[in-house]
Design an enzyme around this catalytic site. Structure first.
Site, PDB file in Angstrom:
ATOM      1  CE  LYS A   1     -15.655 -11.541 -56.381  1.00 35.39           C
ATOM      2  NZ  LYS A   1     -16.210 -12.750 -57.004  1.00 35.39           N
TER       3      LYS A   1
HETATM    4  C1  E4P Z   1     -14.440 -15.435 -55.730  1.00 33.80           C
HETATM    5  O1  E4P Z   1     -15.102 -14.493 -55.366  1.00 33.80           O
HETATM    6  C2  E4P Z   1     -14.434 -15.963 -57.103  1.00 33.80           C
HETATM    7  O2  E4P Z   1     -15.703 -15.770 -57.667  1.00 33.80           O
HETATM    8  C3  E4P Z   1     -14.170 -17.445 -57.175  1.00 33.80           C
HETATM    9  O3  E4P Z   1     -13.841 -17.970 -55.912  1.00 33.80           O
HETATM   10  C4  E4P Z   1     -13.252 -17.858 -58.280  1.00 33.80           C
HETATM   11  O4  E4P Z   1     -13.066 -19.245 -58.219  1.00 33.80           O
HETATM   12  P1  E4P Z   1     -12.507 -20.113 -59.436  1.00 33.80           P
HETATM   13  O5  E4P Z   1     -11.014 -20.042 -59.421  1.00 33.80           O
HETATM   14  O6  E4P Z   1     -12.999 -21.489 -59.134  1.00 33.80           O
HETATM   15  O7  E4P Z   1     -13.107 -19.547 -60.686  1.00 33.80           O
END
Ligand code: E4P
Length: 229
Positions: free
Chosen positions: A84
């Site tokens: 990622k």
């Molecule tokens: C996606 O891969 C992220 O880890 C996640 O959806 C972020 O979500 P949040 O805005 O609730 O932190």
């Protein structure tokens, strides 16, 4: 529509895997910080024993070489690891280098369709627009999901749109209708999707009626005969 779990909690991942609806997992440094007892590498390795779907492992370095070094390390943990990488100029460069090495990338922190288009062109196979964080600042997060999904399909880009930062079950339904290939959900949202008050009420009523029917049959049956037909 594939559903990923957005967590680093092993018990949550095991639970949703048992339901038979888990297609992959996304983690990030914030989600890892909520766990205890294992290193990030150990958590990732454990998750990859539970699901053979893509498991996103996020880099924290801000320079290209640092991102490459972290990502190559993650990619060795298991074949289903996806690195990622946050959207940025250095992120794009790292994505294109990972793509050249055959390492799959999930480009994260996408807030516009143009950012998603760039990530796909650089070679990311997963594009993660953050719906909830856009809604939080009074924008319409679902517009980005719809626009990016259309762009990917119109231009036959080799990438999938992964609706991220999902806050509630309506986000899942709307992402599916907007054409997202995947949504990643917190465990709580998976649980909310299962439940409906009329389902709960119906289960109680069916059980009650079944018990009444059995009782009535038992009362009518000759002594010694079973009540179940
Ligand atoms: C996606 O891969 C992220 O880890 C996640 O959806 C972020 O979500 P949040 O805005 O609730 O932190």
């Amino acid at each position: 529509m594939k559903l990923f779990l957005d967590t680093a909690e092993i018990d949550e991942i095991r639970t949703v895997a048992r339901w038979g609806v888990l297609d992959g997992v996304t983690t990030n440094p914030t989600l890892f910080a909520k766990t205890s007892g294992m290193t990030y590498d150990e958590v990732l390795a454990e998750i990859c024993t539970i699901t053979s779907g893509p498991v996103s492992a996020e880099v924290v370095a801000e320079d290209v070489e640092g991102m490459l070094s972290e990502g190559r390390h993650f990619a060795k943990i298991a074949p289903n690891i996806v690195v990622k990488v946050p959207m940025s100029e250095t992120g794009l460069e790292a994505i294109s280098r990972f793509a050249a090495e055959g390492i799959r990338v999930n480009c994260t922190l996408i807030f516009t369709a143009n950012q998603g288009l760039l990530a796909a062109k650089a070679g990311a196979s997963l594009l993660s627009p953050f719906v909830g964080r856009l809604d939080d600042i009074n924008e319409e997060g679902m517009i980005v999901i719809r626009e990016l999904s259309d762009i990917v399909r119109f231009h036959e880009l080799d990438a999938e749109v992964l609706a991220a930062s999902v806050r509630h079950p309506r986000h899942v339904t709307e992402s599916a209708l907007a054409g997202a290939h995947i949504a990643t959900l917190p465990f709580k949202v998976f649980q909310q999707m299962v439940r409906h008050p009329l389902t709960d009420k119906g289960i109680v009523q069916f059980r009650k009626d079944w018990d009444s029917a059995r009782k009535a049959m038992a009362e009518k049956a000759p002594a010694g005969a079973g009540a179940r037909g």
